[in-house]
Design a protein around this motif. Structure first.
Motif, PDB file in Angstrom:
ATOM      1  N   ALA A  11       0.832  -1.203   0.000  1.00  0.00           N
ATOM      2  CA  ALA A  11       0.000   0.000   0.000  1.00  0.00           C
ATOM      3  C   ALA A  11       0.867   1.253   0.000  1.00  0.00           C
ATOM      4  N   TYR A  12       1.935   1.241   0.778  1.00  0.00           N
ATOM      5  CA  TYR A  12       2.843   2.387   0.831  1.00  0.00           C
ATOM      6  C   TYR A  12       3.480   2.648  -0.525  1.00  0.00           C
ATOM      7  N   ALA A  14       2.471   1.661  -3.485  1.00  0.00           N
ATOM      8  CA  ALA A  14       1.464   2.055  -4.474  1.00  0.00           C
ATOM      9  C   ALA A  14       1.138   3.539  -4.329  1.00  0.00           C
ATOM     10  N   LYS A  15       1.049   4.001  -3.096  1.00  0.00           N
ATOM     11  CA  LYS A  15       0.779   5.418  -2.841  1.00  0.00           C
ATOM     12  C   LYS A  15       1.938   6.284  -3.338  1.00  0.00           C
ATOM     13  N   GLN A  16       3.173   5.855  -3.087  1.00  0.00           N
ATOM     14  CA  GLN A  16       4.343   6.602  -3.545  1.00  0.00           C
ATOM     15  C   GLN A  16       4.419   6.631  -5.069  1.00  0.00           C
ATOM     16  N   ARG A  17       4.120   5.509  -5.699  1.00  0.00           N
ATOM     17  CA  ARG A  17       4.155   5.435  -7.159  1.00  0.00           C
ATOM     18  C   ARG A  17       3.137   6.400  -7.760  1.00  0.00           C
ATOM     19  N   LYS A  18       1.947   6.433  -7.180  1.00  0.00           N
ATOM     20  CA  LYS A  18       0.891   7.327  -7.652  1.00  0.00           C
ATOM     21  C   LYS A  18       1.306   8.790  -7.465  1.00  0.00           C
ATOM     22  N   SER A  19       1.903   9.087  -6.334  1.00  0.00           N
ATOM     23  CA  SER A  19       2.356  10.442  -6.057  1.00  0.00           C
ATOM     24  C   SER A  19       3.459  10.857  -7.029  1.00  0.00           C
ATOM     25  N   ASN A  35      -5.694  12.757  -6.757  1.00  0.00           N
ATOM     26  CA  ASN A  35      -5.868  12.820  -5.298  1.00  0.00           C
ATOM     27  C   ASN A  35      -4.540  12.815  -4.564  1.00  0.00           C
ATOM     28  N   ASP A  36      -3.690  13.738  -4.909  1.00  0.00           N
ATOM     29  CA  ASP A  36      -2.388  13.859  -4.265  1.00  0.00           C
ATOM     30  C   ASP A  36      -2.447  14.914  -3.168  1.00  0.00           C
ATOM     31  N   ASP A  38      -2.860  14.673   0.038  1.00  0.00           N
ATOM     32  CA  ASP A  38      -2.256  14.422   1.346  1.00  0.00           C
ATOM     33  C   ASP A  38      -0.776  14.793   1.366  1.00  0.00           C
ATOM     34  N   HIS A  39      -0.201  15.115   0.212  1.00  0.00           N
ATOM     35  CA  HIS A  39       1.176  15.598   0.125  1.00  0.00           C
ATOM     36  C   HIS A  39       1.175  16.913  -0.630  1.00  0.00           C
TER      37      HIS A  39
END
Length: 56
Positions: A11-12, A14-19, A35-36, A38-39
């Motif tokens: 999950a981490y 995947a979130k980093q890749r999307k960001s 939906n970026d 949160d950063h």
């Protein structure tokens, strides 16, 4: 230190890749709506100050 589960690691990353993908799109001039939120991106001045501090 608590060990992370494989699911949490996936999950981490995947979130980093999307960001990273959204940031790459922004650099190329595209509007990234992935939906970026949160950063949030730093302001130009904050980024310049950070770079100047690391070089000094």
């Amino acid at each position: 230190m608590e060990k992370l589960s494989l699911q949490a690691k996936k999950a981490y990353f995947a979130k980093q890749r999307k960001s990273n993908y959204a940031a790459s799109l922004r650099l190329e001039g595209f509007k990234a709506s992935l939906n970026d939120s949160d950063h949030p991106l730093p302001t130009r001045e904050a980024a310049l100050n950070a770079v100047r501090q690391t070089k000094a």
